[in-house]
Design an enzyme around this catalytic site. Sequence first.
Site, mmCIF file in Angstrom:
data_model
loop_
_atom_site.group_PDB
_atom_site.id
_atom_site.type_symbol
_atom_site.label_atom_id
_atom_site.label_comp_id
_atom_site.label_asym_id
_atom_site.label_seq_id
_atom_site.Cartn_x
_atom_site.Cartn_y
_atom_site.Cartn_z
ATOM 1 N N THR A 1 0.417 -0.471 6.854
ATOM 2 C CA THR A 1 0.631 -1.303 5.687
ATOM 3 C C THR A 1 0.914 -2.733 6.092
ATOM 4 O O THR A 1 1.334 -2.990 7.211
ATOM 5 C CB THR A 1 1.815 -0.786 4.869
ATOM 6 O OG1 THR A 1 1.921 -1.538 3.671
ATOM 7 C CG2 THR A 1 3.092 -0.943 5.658
ATOM 8 N N THR B 1 0.835 -1.189 0.000
ATOM 9 C CA THR B 1 0.000 0.000 0.000
ATOM 10 C C THR B 1 0.867 1.234 0.000
ATOM 11 O O THR B 1 1.982 1.179 0.451
ATOM 12 C CB THR B 1 -0.817 -0.021 1.275
ATOM 13 O OG1 THR B 1 -1.599 -1.180 1.234
ATOM 14 C CG2 THR B 1 -1.660 1.189 1.429
ATOM 15 N N ILE C 1 -12.192 -6.518 0.749
ATOM 16 C CA ILE C 1 -11.825 -5.182 1.216
ATOM 17 C C ILE C 1 -10.786 -5.338 2.318
ATOM 18 O O ILE C 1 -10.959 -6.146 3.234
ATOM 19 C CB ILE C 1 -13.060 -4.416 1.723
ATOM 20 C CG1 ILE C 1 -14.012 -4.137 0.547
ATOM 21 C CG2 ILE C 1 -12.660 -3.107 2.407
ATOM 22 C CD1 ILE C 1 -15.360 -3.606 0.948
#
Length: 306
Positions: free
Chosen positions: A224, A174, A203
């Site tokens: 992350t 991320t 998700i």
Amino acid sequence: PPERRKPREEGLRHCLQIGVEALKARKSPLDVVELVVRELENNEHFNAGIGSVLTNSGTVEMEASIMDGKSMKCGAVSGLSTVLNPISLARLVMEKTPHMYLAFQGAQDFAKQQGVETVDSSHFITAENVERLKLAIEANRVQIDYSQYNYTQPVQDDAEKELPVANGDSQIGTVGCVAVDSQGNLASATSTGGLVNKMVGRIGDTPLIGAGTYANELCAVSATGKGEAIIQATVARDVAALMEFKGLSLKEAADYVVHERTPKGTVGLIAVSAAGEIAMPFNTTGMFRACATEDGNSEIAIWPPA
């Protein structure tokens, strides 16, 4: 490997420079984190925007969130396949709707309403990510399980999160940014394509306020790593809560959450306090990260401090 590391380091250096320049130009921290994350979304070497990894159906489903510390206003989006910059749509959710989170078709319809730049979903599908998906499918793994097959441990990024990839490519993760200005105003933003070979509709932590992203008057945090572990530990909120309720410093709080509250090899984060303290702990092999302070000091790193 250097051919994978160098473009990411250059990307971080560029983002650090534009972020510092924006703060010096008296842009708000909210503007700064959006600006930096947009740049990362536009860089194919990071797992967000154009560099987003693929689902088990070979499609892209991007997600992002943003939060302002002073007002605690926030916005989040997920399930995006055509929006060029998910982080900017997340900010529009925050500023232009009564809601905090829009997903999938509703989020894409809202993007059209707002005139947000969209492209055909094929724009996000890169040869490198097609190859990553092929390797993950052959190994019958979502790219998060690095216990078998030649997967390296996750690496994370201050301007990005990291997850494991086959063949020593541990640069999937991320992207995130946190910022504080001279008045102590804070903001956080995070964006990702998720996991290689993830189920359609999955998700992660990135759009979940309190998990992947959080900001209040004390600190701003962007996490992350393995999304499921970050969600379970409410990583970003826990850092702020330890400061608020236990009186811990930012570094103490961030270290406790990463090293005591989450399984080894799953999590990293970047955080800044209202006083300008910086923390970038991780319990993975490494984490791509960068930071800069007003006195001109800056750091770009991957591996743990010596």
